[in-house]
Design an enzyme around this catalytic site. Sequence first.
Site: not given
Ligand code: OAD
Length: 241
Positions: A57, A92, A95, A109, A117, A177, A179, A221
Amino acid sequence: MRPSVVVLTGAGISADSGLATFRGAGGLWEGRRVEDVATPGAWRAAPELVWRFYQARRASLASVEPNAAHLALAEFEATLRRHDLSFLLVTQNVDDLHDRAGSKALHMHGELASLRCESCHLRVRDLNSVDPDTFVDCPSCGPIRLRPDIVWFGEMPFHLDKIERALMDCTHFLAVGTSGNVYPAAGFLQVAREAGATTYVNSLDKPENLSPFDRFRGGRAIDVLPHLLEELTNEFGLGTR
Ligand code: OAD
């Protein structure tokens, strides 16, 4: 009342830059157990596996660029700051696309661009060492391997005090963006709403934590955010961007 804005972003904002989201088909968690790569226990039990996952990544950042949504947010932030208005971008995402777009984001995050370290707590910014099979030693402690500077499941996210304060004071809150599955970030929408903010949500699908009081803007987005931010810029009387 002077506008004060908090924006929370998740993996969806970087999807159109070519980075995979976590949940759903093709997501990073599909076919993978978070317990195997994203917990302190996994790092202790199988550091090679965890390192390879994050090194891939980290390497992937070299081939992606900020998209129109990252850029629109950075421009919006600059406009608000020029007018001395409060703005906080919380992400969150691990990147570096907000940073490269010119935003000052709080990475709750952690960040792929940083290694840490566990012994002396030194943070090292390094995106050059991305070999999947070579650990990076701490420059201060010697032969102690640095870990990814990522908040794993079971660990406390960064900057929560500052985020909580901003949520209590904000007049407008945007979730983009994400969930709404992972707490505490998933609770920010409700905190801001109950503190009286106008709340906007942009994602492809309605997130878990959406309420009928939130203004949902479905779609990518890169399509939705530039218009929504322009709307707010006008609503705040800051002219066209
Ligand atoms: P998710 O993968 O859970 O959710 C992604 C969201 O983005 C979904 O609601 C999609 O509908 C939306 N989505 C996808 N493509 C899109 C686009 N082009 N424009 C707008 N929305 C779009 O990702 P996160 O909610 O970020 O944590 O996940 C939260 C956390 O879970 C992450 O930070 C990570 C993960 O486990 C850790 O690693 C600690």
